[in-house]
Write a protein that holds these residues in place. Structure first.
Motif, short mmCIF file in Angstrom:
data_model
loop_
_atom_site.label_atom_id
_atom_site.label_comp_id
_atom_site.label_asym_id
_atom_site.label_seq_id
_atom_site.Cartn_x
_atom_site.Cartn_y
_atom_site.Cartn_z
N GLY A 1 29.21 79.11 -2.77
CA GLY A 1 29.56 78.63 -1.44
C GLY A 1 28.77 79.27 -0.31
N ASP A 2 27.84 80.17 -0.68
CA ASP A 2 27.04 80.88 0.33
C ASP A 2 25.81 80.04 0.66
OD1 ASP A 2 25.52 82.54 1.89
OD2 ASP A 2 25.31 84.13 0.40
N MET A 3 25.93 79.20 1.68
CA MET A 3 24.83 78.30 2.03
C MET A 3 24.23 78.61 3.39
SD MET A 3 24.77 76.63 -0.74
CE MET A 3 23.54 75.40 -0.35
N SER A 4 24.63 79.73 4.00
CA SER A 4 24.14 80.05 5.35
C SER A 4 22.71 80.57 5.31
CB SER A 4 25.05 81.09 6.01
OG SER A 4 25.07 82.29 5.26
N GLU A 5 21.91 80.11 6.23
CA GLU A 5 20.51 80.53 6.34
C GLU A 5 20.44 81.99 6.77
OE1 GLU A 5 16.39 79.59 6.01
OE2 GLU A 5 18.16 78.39 5.53
N GLY B 1 4.31 101.22 6.57
CA GLY B 1 3.18 102.13 6.46
C GLY B 1 1.96 101.36 6.91
N GLU B 2 0.84 102.03 7.07
CA GLU B 2 -0.36 101.33 7.53
C GLU B 2 -0.78 100.28 6.51
OE1 GLU B 2 -4.96 102.18 8.97
OE2 GLU B 2 -3.59 103.86 8.59
N GLY B 3 -0.75 99.02 6.94
CA GLY B 3 -1.12 97.92 6.05
C GLY B 3 -0.10 97.62 4.97
N LEU B 4 1.14 98.09 5.16
CA LEU B 4 2.20 97.91 4.17
C LEU B 4 3.40 97.27 4.86
CD1 LEU B 4 1.94 101.42 2.48
CD2 LEU B 4 0.85 99.30 1.73
N TRP B 5 3.93 96.20 4.28
CA TRP B 5 4.95 95.42 4.95
C TRP B 5 6.08 95.08 4.00
CZ3 TRP B 5 4.26 94.03 10.14
CH2 TRP B 5 3.00 94.32 10.67
N ALA B 6 7.28 94.96 4.57
CA ALA B 6 8.47 94.53 3.83
C ALA B 6 8.98 93.24 4.44
CB ALA B 6 9.55 95.60 3.88
N PHE B 7 9.06 92.20 3.63
CA PHE B 7 9.67 90.94 4.01
C PHE B 7 11.12 91.00 3.57
CE2 PHE B 7 11.07 86.66 3.00
CZ PHE B 7 10.58 85.87 4.04
N THR B 8 12.04 91.00 4.53
CA THR B 8 13.46 91.15 4.21
C THR B 8 14.25 89.98 4.79
OG1 THR B 8 13.99 92.46 6.19
CG2 THR B 8 13.23 93.66 4.25
N ALA B 9 15.46 89.76 4.23
CA ALA B 9 16.21 88.56 4.59
C ALA B 9 17.71 88.77 4.50
CB ALA B 9 15.78 87.39 3.71
N PHE C 1 17.34 78.91 -4.41
CA PHE C 1 16.33 78.11 -5.11
C PHE C 1 15.90 76.91 -4.28
CE2 PHE C 1 18.23 80.71 -8.32
CZ PHE C 1 17.19 81.02 -9.17
N GLU C 2 15.76 77.12 -2.97
CA GLU C 2 15.29 76.08 -2.07
C GLU C 2 13.92 75.58 -2.54
OE1 GLU C 2 13.38 76.13 2.36
OE2 GLU C 2 15.19 77.32 2.06
N GLY C 3 13.82 74.27 -2.75
CA GLY C 3 12.56 73.72 -3.24
C GLY C 3 12.34 73.96 -4.71
N HIS C 4 13.41 74.03 -5.49
CA HIS C 4 13.30 74.37 -6.92
C HIS C 4 12.47 73.36 -7.70
CE1 HIS C 4 16.24 71.29 -8.23
NE2 HIS C 4 16.79 71.52 -7.06
N GLU C 5 12.37 72.13 -7.18
CA GLU C 5 11.60 71.11 -7.89
C GLU C 5 10.10 71.44 -7.94
OE1 GLU C 5 11.85 70.28 -3.58
OE2 GLU C 5 13.37 70.64 -5.13
N SER C 6 9.66 72.39 -7.11
CA SER C 6 8.24 72.77 -7.08
C SER C 6 7.90 73.89 -8.07
CB SER C 6 7.85 73.21 -5.66
OG SER C 6 8.59 74.37 -5.27
N ILE C 7 8.90 74.41 -8.78
CA ILE C 7 8.64 75.48 -9.76
C ILE C 7 7.95 74.87 -10.98
CG2 ILE C 7 9.68 77.22 -11.25
CD1 ILE C 7 12.10 77.24 -9.31
N PRO C 8 6.75 75.36 -11.35
CA PRO C 8 6.04 74.75 -12.47
C PRO C 8 6.55 75.16 -13.84
CG PRO C 8 4.72 76.52 -11.54
CD PRO C 8 5.93 76.37 -10.66
N GLY C 9 7.35 76.21 -13.93
CA GLY C 9 7.86 76.70 -15.20
C GLY C 9 8.06 78.20 -15.14
N LEU C 10 8.36 78.81 -16.27
CA LEU C 10 8.54 80.25 -16.33
C LEU C 10 7.27 80.96 -15.88
CD1 LEU C 10 10.42 80.65 -19.73
CD2 LEU C 10 11.40 80.92 -17.44
#
Length: 316
Positions: free
Chosen positions: A9-13, A22-30, A125-134
């Motif tokens: 039931g967790d569908m909130s964006e 760090g220099e040239g080091l980044w964290a993408f968080t959500a 799994f937003e856009g799961h249809e684009s997953i080509p496989g394992l």
């Protein structure tokens, strides 16, 4: 009829952030969703963790392109879970790197994990249809390997079992920054359904030995500065121990899985109930802890069917 998993039931964006650790080091968080990391070298880029689908991976790529136009040549995957690896094709990396143990887990249980995770947490799994496989690696290692992005050295290491048997960490020594995957979390529940509770603390000690200046964790905010790093490591340790110790006592007395569930809720709810994905993780954490406390060393494979059998048992 049993109620649905909390995650269904967790569908909130979730709001994403791109934080320099760090220099040239980044964290993408959500906000508790799976994180990714970015390591910019002299002539190329390594991404840590692929995201669950190519569409979600493109959100990471969009942030990368705001700070560099260097090609993405390497993708390091800390473990085999579907939400971490199935977006790999979006990056077009020349090398996809996993530990030997993580690759073996893709072979053994990758499809089952994909089916299980998709059922439990469809929003990831937003856009799961684009997953080509394992996703399979092009390069594997046993204990450690080193990649050079120009002059920048990147060490990829297995420091012990924790979140899975094949966990890797990525260490950038010139900035003393580590990407830990789900071994370390920050104000997000640890998913322990494939974990090794009795090994996890020692693996955290091994991470702390490096004295990281910053950590990009598996979930939650970027950890910038030694104080925040130390606090997150100890918080993760507390979460893991607080989950396992009540179950260990229940199992020693011959108690049921439902008894273990009640014991963990009594200890953990007051401390962790407001953490991201806490309710989602809890049933899987208790089930795995119950198995480990009864001597089952290798986590049993989660399938969509087993998920529901376990959940029905806990509903009692």
């Amino acid at each position: 009829m049993a109620k649905a998993f909390a995650s269904q039931g967790d569908m909130s964006e979730k709001k994403t952030s791109f934080t320099e650790v760090g220099e040239g080091l980044w964290a993408f968080t959500a906000e508790g969703d799976p994180n990714s990391g970015v390591i910019i070298g002299d002539d190329s880029v390594m991404v840590v963790e692929a995201q669950a689908t190519p569409r979600l991976a493109n959100k990471v790529i969009e942030e990368i392109r705001k700070v560099t136009d260097k090609p993405i040549t390497h993708l390091a995957l800390t473990h085999y879970h579907a939400v971490r690896v199935l977006g790999a094709s979006a990056y077009g990396a020349q090398q996809v790197i996993m530990s030997d143990a993580a690759r073996a887990m893709v072979v053994e249980r990758g499809q089952e994990d994909w089916d299980s995770e998709f059922q439990r947490f469809p929003r990831l799994f937003e856009g799961h249809e684009s997953i080509p496989g394992l996703t399979f690696p092009t390069t594997t290692f046993s204990d450690r390997t080193t990649v050079y992005l120009g002059k920048r050295r990147v060490d990829i290491m297995h420091l012990g079992r924790a979140h899975t048997a094949g966990d890797a960490v990525i260490w950038v020594p010139d900035e003393q920054v580590m990407f830990t995957g789900d071994i370390v979390e920050y104000h997000s529940a640890c998913y322990c359904g494939d974990g090794h509770f009795n090994d996890w603390g020692e693996t955290l000690d091994n991470i702390a030995w490096f004295e990281p200046e910053s950590i990009a964790p598996g979930r939650g905010d970027a950890l910038v500065g030694p104080e925040m790093v130390s606090r997150a490591i100890e918080n993760t340790r507390d979460f893991v121990e607080s989950t396992y110790k009540p179950v260990e006592k229940v199992a020693a007395k011959g108690g049921t899985l439902k008894d273990a569930w009640d014991a963990v809720r009594e200890v953990c709810d007051p401390k962790f109930a407001d953490y991201a994905i806490y309710e989602h993780c809890l049933p899987f954490n208790v089930a795995r802890a119950y198995d480990e406390a009864r001597g089952i060393d290798t986590p049993r494979i989660w399938t969509a069917e087993r998920d529901m059998e376990m959940w029905d048992a806990l509903q009692g």
